[in-house]
Design a protein around this motif. Structure first.
Motif, mmCIF file in Angstrom:
data_model
loop_
_atom_site.group_PDB
_atom_site.id
_atom_site.type_symbol
_atom_site.label_atom_id
_atom_site.label_comp_id
_atom_site.label_asym_id
_atom_site.label_seq_id
_atom_site.Cartn_x
_atom_site.Cartn_y
_atom_site.Cartn_z
ATOM 1 N N ASP A 169 -8.392 0.528 -5.991
ATOM 2 C CA ASP A 169 -9.249 0.821 -4.771
ATOM 3 C C ASP A 169 -10.702 0.346 -5.376
ATOM 4 O O ASP A 169 -11.119 0.345 -6.371
ATOM 5 C CB ASP A 169 -9.361 2.032 -4.004
ATOM 6 C CG ASP A 169 -8.028 2.250 -3.446
ATOM 7 O OD1 ASP A 169 -7.182 1.389 -3.157
ATOM 8 O OD2 ASP A 169 -7.875 3.626 -2.837
ATOM 9 N N HIS A 187 -14.315 -0.552 2.362
ATOM 10 C CA HIS A 187 -13.450 -1.178 3.242
ATOM 11 C C HIS A 187 -14.185 -2.386 4.035
ATOM 12 O O HIS A 187 -15.145 -2.147 4.853
ATOM 13 C CB HIS A 187 -12.798 -0.545 4.353
ATOM 14 C CG HIS A 187 -11.647 -1.290 5.224
ATOM 15 N ND1 HIS A 187 -10.509 -1.764 4.365
ATOM 16 C CD2 HIS A 187 -11.745 -1.452 6.558
ATOM 17 C CE1 HIS A 187 -9.777 -2.393 5.567
ATOM 18 N NE2 HIS A 187 -10.338 -2.265 6.560
ATOM 19 N N VAL A 204 1.317 5.418 6.024
ATOM 20 C CA VAL A 204 0.369 4.281 5.522
ATOM 21 C C VAL A 204 -1.182 4.831 5.700
ATOM 22 O O VAL A 204 -1.437 5.787 6.482
ATOM 23 C CB VAL A 204 0.206 3.028 6.218
ATOM 24 C CG1 VAL A 204 1.399 2.365 6.278
ATOM 25 C CG2 VAL A 204 -0.135 3.315 7.761
ATOM 26 N N ILE A 236 -4.927 0.420 5.559
ATOM 27 C CA ILE A 236 -5.360 -0.417 4.437
ATOM 28 C C ILE A 236 -4.156 -1.012 3.311
ATOM 29 O O ILE A 236 -4.370 -1.919 2.858
ATOM 30 C CB ILE A 236 -6.074 0.940 3.280
ATOM 31 C CG1 ILE A 236 -7.456 1.396 4.356
ATOM 32 C CG2 ILE A 236 -6.329 0.488 2.217
ATOM 33 C CD1 ILE A 236 -7.924 2.503 3.921
ATOM 34 N N ASP A 237 -2.971 -0.317 3.584
ATOM 35 C CA ASP A 237 -2.102 -0.975 2.525
ATOM 36 C C ASP A 237 -0.609 -0.493 3.165
ATOM 37 O O ASP A 237 -0.632 0.354 3.838
ATOM 38 C CB ASP A 237 -1.980 -0.215 1.137
ATOM 39 C CG ASP A 237 -2.158 1.298 1.043
ATOM 40 O OD1 ASP A 237 -2.252 1.723 0.104
ATOM 41 O OD2 ASP A 237 -2.228 1.998 2.098
#
Length: 100
Positions: free
Chosen positions: A9, A72, A89, A99-100
């Protein structure tokens, strides 16, 4: 409490001597985090097989995880979780994006 920041990240430091710096997370262990190029310390090393001459090296030191925030789209945000079908998630709280 779950650790919401993972290896890989991008984070921004929000407290301490490196406040404002950004970097990629190298590792996360319990409540400590290692960020690339942040919280650099000098260390004296003896000669060894991997470092033939020894000397003074510069390396990252762990930060407390509370001193960084997830980055972000260029903005810092908190992270939450939600269910996407049957998968859990991560979600950016500021935008609501997955995010992923």
């Amino acid at each position: 409490m779950a650790v919401k920041i993972k290896r890989g990240d991008t984070v921004r430091v929000i407290a301490g001597k490196d406040k404002g710096k950004e970097g990629k997370v190298l590792s996360v262990k319990e409540k400590k985090i290692l960020v690339e190029g942040v919280n650099m310390v000098t260390k004296h090393e003896k000669p060894s097989m991997s470092n033939q001459h020894g000397g003074i090296i510069s390396k990252e030191s762990p930060l407390d995880i509370s001193n960084v925030m997830y980055l972000h789209n260029g903005k810092v945000t908190r992270i939450g979780y939600k269910m996407d079908g049957d998968k859990k998630v991560r979600v950016a709280k500021a935008t609501g994006e997955v995010i992923d």
